[in-house]
Design a protein around this motif. Structure first.
Motif, PDB file in Angstrom:
ATOM      1  N   VAL A 309      24.289  38.222  -6.564  1.00  0.00           N
ATOM      2  CA  VAL A 309      23.609  37.562  -6.249  1.00  0.00           C
ATOM      3  C   VAL A 309      23.314  35.947  -7.359  1.00  0.00           C
ATOM      4  O   VAL A 309      22.871  36.526  -7.977  1.00  0.00           O
ATOM      5  N   TYR A 310      24.777  35.963  -7.490  1.00  0.00           N
ATOM      6  CA  TYR A 310      24.181  34.589  -8.615  1.00  0.00           C
ATOM      7  C   TYR A 310      23.900  33.384  -8.039  1.00  0.00           C
ATOM      8  O   TYR A 310      23.814  32.400  -8.563  1.00  0.00           O
ATOM      9  N   ASP A 311      25.169  32.649  -7.215  1.00  0.00           N
ATOM     10  CA  ASP A 311      25.019  31.170  -6.516  1.00  0.00           C
ATOM     11  C   ASP A 311      23.880  30.510  -6.119  1.00  0.00           C
ATOM     12  O   ASP A 311      23.897  29.338  -6.594  1.00  0.00           O
ATOM     13  N   ILE A 312      23.167  31.197  -5.297  1.00  0.00           N
ATOM     14  CA  ILE A 312      22.118  30.593  -5.386  1.00  0.00           C
ATOM     15  C   ILE A 312      20.659  30.480  -5.640  1.00  0.00           C
ATOM     16  O   ILE A 312      20.198  29.288  -5.827  1.00  0.00           O
ATOM     17  N   PHE A 313      21.463  30.635  -7.040  1.00  0.00           N
ATOM     18  CA  PHE A 313      19.965  30.301  -8.799  1.00  0.00           C
ATOM     19  C   PHE A 313      20.349  29.014  -9.240  1.00  0.00           C
ATOM     20  O   PHE A 313      20.060  28.785 -10.140  1.00  0.00           O
ATOM     21  N   ASP A 314      22.310  29.052  -8.994  1.00  0.00           N
ATOM     22  CA  ASP A 314      22.703  28.194 -10.277  1.00  0.00           C
ATOM     23  C   ASP A 314      22.362  26.771  -8.997  1.00  0.00           C
ATOM     24  O   ASP A 314      23.518  26.158  -8.038  1.00  0.00           O
ATOM     25  N   PRO A 315      22.300  25.684 -10.095  1.00  0.00           N
ATOM     26  CA  PRO A 315      21.947  24.450  -9.221  1.00  0.00           C
ATOM     27  C   PRO A 315      23.349  23.202  -8.843  1.00  0.00           C
ATOM     28  O   PRO A 315      23.348  22.979  -7.851  1.00  0.00           O
ATOM     29  N   GLU A 316      25.161  23.996 -10.125  1.00  0.00           N
ATOM     30  CA  GLU A 316      26.049  23.812  -9.538  1.00  0.00           C
ATOM     31  C   GLU A 316      26.439  24.546  -8.414  1.00  0.00           C
ATOM     32  O   GLU A 316      27.187  23.838  -7.628  1.00  0.00           O
ATOM     33  N   TYR A 317      26.534  25.694  -8.013  1.00  0.00           N
ATOM     34  CA  TYR A 317      26.970  26.163  -7.187  1.00  0.00           C
ATOM     35  C   TYR A 317      26.335  26.651  -6.294  1.00  0.00           C
ATOM     36  O   TYR A 317      27.074  27.330  -4.842  1.00  0.00           O
ATOM     37  N   ALA A 318      24.941  26.755  -5.683  1.00  0.00           N
ATOM     38  CA  ALA A 318      24.281  26.702  -4.223  1.00  0.00           C
ATOM     39  C   ALA A 318      24.514  26.128  -4.271  1.00  0.00           C
ATOM     40  O   ALA A 318      24.711  24.362  -3.380  1.00  0.00           O
ATOM     41  N   SER A 319      25.118  26.872  -2.483  1.00  0.00           N
ATOM     42  CA  SER A 319      25.378  25.616  -0.952  1.00  0.00           C
ATOM     43  C   SER A 319      24.441  26.246  -0.065  1.00  0.00           C
ATOM     44  O   SER A 319      24.737  27.448   0.441  1.00  0.00           O
ATOM     45  N   PHE A 320      23.454  25.402   0.550  1.00  0.00           N
ATOM     46  CA  PHE A 320      22.748  25.559   1.397  1.00  0.00           C
ATOM     47  C   PHE A 320      23.229  24.842   2.715  1.00  0.00           C
ATOM     48  O   PHE A 320      21.886  23.606   3.575  1.00  0.00           O
ATOM     49  N   SER A 321      24.518  24.113   2.808  1.00  0.00           N
ATOM     50  CA  SER A 321      24.330  23.260   3.641  1.00  0.00           C
ATOM     51  C   SER A 321      24.888  23.333   5.367  1.00  0.00           C
ATOM     52  O   SER A 321      24.426  22.215   6.483  1.00  0.00           O
ATOM     53  N   ARG A 322      24.299  24.288   5.386  1.00  0.00           N
ATOM     54  CA  ARG A 322      23.505  24.832   7.074  1.00  0.00           C
ATOM     55  C   ARG A 322      22.191  24.653   7.514  1.00  0.00           C
ATOM     56  O   ARG A 322      22.149  24.121   8.568  1.00  0.00           O
ATOM     57  N   ALA A 323      21.533  24.463   5.953  1.00  0.00           N
ATOM     58  CA  ALA A 323      19.735  24.075   6.486  1.00  0.00           C
ATOM     59  C   ALA A 323      19.793  22.105   6.253  1.00  0.00           C
ATOM     60  O   ALA A 323      19.097  21.700   6.895  1.00  0.00           O
ATOM     61  N   THR A 324      20.548  21.763   5.137  1.00  0.00           N
ATOM     62  CA  THR A 324      20.174  20.119   4.672  1.00  0.00           C
ATOM     63  C   THR A 324      21.352  20.028   4.260  1.00  0.00           C
ATOM     64  O   THR A 324      22.596  20.601   3.513  1.00  0.00           O
ATOM     65  N   ASN A 325      21.363  18.169   4.412  1.00  0.00           N
ATOM     66  CA  ASN A 325      22.759  17.875   3.730  1.00  0.00           C
ATOM     67  C   ASN A 325      22.195  17.598   1.799  1.00  0.00           C
ATOM     68  O   ASN A 325      23.083  16.955   1.335  1.00  0.00           O
TER      69      ASN A 325
END
Length: 395
Positions: A309-325
């Motif tokens: 698990v890496y991307d959630i910690f990276d401002p450039e790669y993290a994607s939480f677009s189901r939660a918010t824009n």
């Protein structure tokens, strides 16, 4: 901008089958990666961390979702994730048992100018049974006070979970509060507790412990393939929850036992104990177990990195677009846990914050050297708490 998620679990001891296998299967791996940062003496809540990561998965997309899914053995379908988590949580945490009580409360604290997507908010409130509270994060002291008040009023056996610093750079905090209270089915007599030596894996004395002691009929198996003796100590009158104490054979290290878990699962251990009881019956067993208390406070980023698990910690790669824009990421996942084992039972609590064989007449289990322990819900074989005891102290 940082996305903060917090999950808190407190346990005290004073879906379907296919989905229920998921949280228990990663528990050993998670404990393995965590203990490497704690010197082997540790307690964590695998089910609590799994619950946290499942909540994150609901809001994640792309590789952020896929990495969580693979590491925590989640199904590909988000609908199945939500439905399965809901049913499993009910099975694990909502059982009624004389001598055991267990509850779960979920909260979502959002900044007053932070916009959640309606579908995500609906999922969190309806499927995860979360209470949504909007707070002014800019007044971090007041926000922390209100949030802690909500948590404490939920019946949680914890206080001051969140600090003002938690709100200063955050936009959303997701909190799960779990309280587990149970008594040993067969309590230890405190008058039998004595001061005894505790040894390391090289048979050297490394300290002293208050050793609890009792004799009774307990499930006990010598599992050759695990290179360990395994004993089950149950909670409550219906034994729906139990602690598995796994004591490596003399000369065998805890690390060696880990390697054996590649081929042996928690359900395998439970089945072995049940089969041995059915075939041989229950013998009178002498149990010696340290009275102990362990506290762990660890950043889980590296163990989760080790699990892919890496991307959630990276401002450039993290994607939480189901939660918010908004563009958000998880700066850290902090897990705080403690456990107390005494003559009457077990008290354990955990806080995770994401900013965002062959049986051969064994009649004794003397835990005077490093051992593993798992607190489980038996019908689903789900690991609620897990740990290693290797550094003796008087408690």
């Amino acid at each position: 901008m940082r996305f903060t998620v917090l999950i808190l679990l407190t346990s005290s001891c004073y879906c379907d089958v296919e989905f229920s296998e998921r949280p228990r299967n990663f528990s050993i791996e998670l404990l393995y990666h965590t203990q490497k940062q704690t010197g082997g003496h540790v307690v964590i809540s695998p089910f609590g961390i799994w619950t946290l990561m499942t909540g994150l998965a609901v809001g994640a997309t792309g590789d952020s979702f896929e990495q969580i899914r693979v590491a925590f053995i989640l199904p590909r379908s988000l609908k199945t994730v939500v439905c399965g988590s809901k049913h499993l949580t009910k099975s694990v945490l909502k059982r009624t048992s004389d001598g055991v009580s267990i509850t779960s409360k979920n909260f979502l604290f959002a900044d007053d100018d932070f916009l959640l997507k309606p579908a995500f908010k609906q999922t969190i409130t309806e499927d995860f049974d979360a209470t949504v509270k909007v707070l002014d994060f800019k007044d971090s002291n007041e926000a922390a006070a209100k949030a802690n008040n909500f948590i404490q009023n939920s019946g949680a056996r914890v206080t001051n979970v969140l600090t003002s610093e938690d709100f200063e750079q955050s936009r959303m905090i997701l909190t799960n509060v779990i309280t587990f209270k149970g008594l040993w089915t067969s309590p230890f007599n405190a008058s039998h507790t004595t001061l005894e030596y505790f040894y390391n894996e090289n048979k050297e004395v490394i300290g002293e412990v208050n050793m609890m002691h009792q004799k009774g009929e307990f499930p006990l198996s010598n599992i050759i393939d695990l290179k360990s003796f395994v004993c089950e100590l149950t909670y409550g009158t219906d034994a729906a929850y139990s602690m598995l104490v796994i004591l490596p054979h003399p000369g065998v290290k805890v690390e060696d036992v880990y390697k054996k878990f590649e081929n042996i699962t928690i359900p395998d251990i439970i089945a072995r104990l049940q089969n041995d009881e059915k075939e041989y019956g229950l013998d009178e067993v002498e149990i010696k177990l340290p009275r102990f208390k362990i506290s762990t406070n660890i950043v889980m980023n590296r163990p989760l990195n080790d699990m892919g698990v890496y991307d959630i910690f990276d401002p450039e790669y993290a994607s939480f677009s189901r939660a918010t824009n908004e563009s958000i990421y998880v700066s850290a996942i902090v897990h705080k846990a403690d456990i107390e084992v005494s003559e009457t039972g077990t008290v354990a609590s955990a806080v995770s914050t994401a900013y965002l064989s062959n049986r051969f007449g064994t009649t004794k289990l003397i835990a005077d050297r490093p051992f593993l322990y798992f607190i489980i819900e038996k019908s689903t074989a789900t690991v609620i708490f897990a740990g290693i005891y290797s550094k003796p102290s008087l408690y």
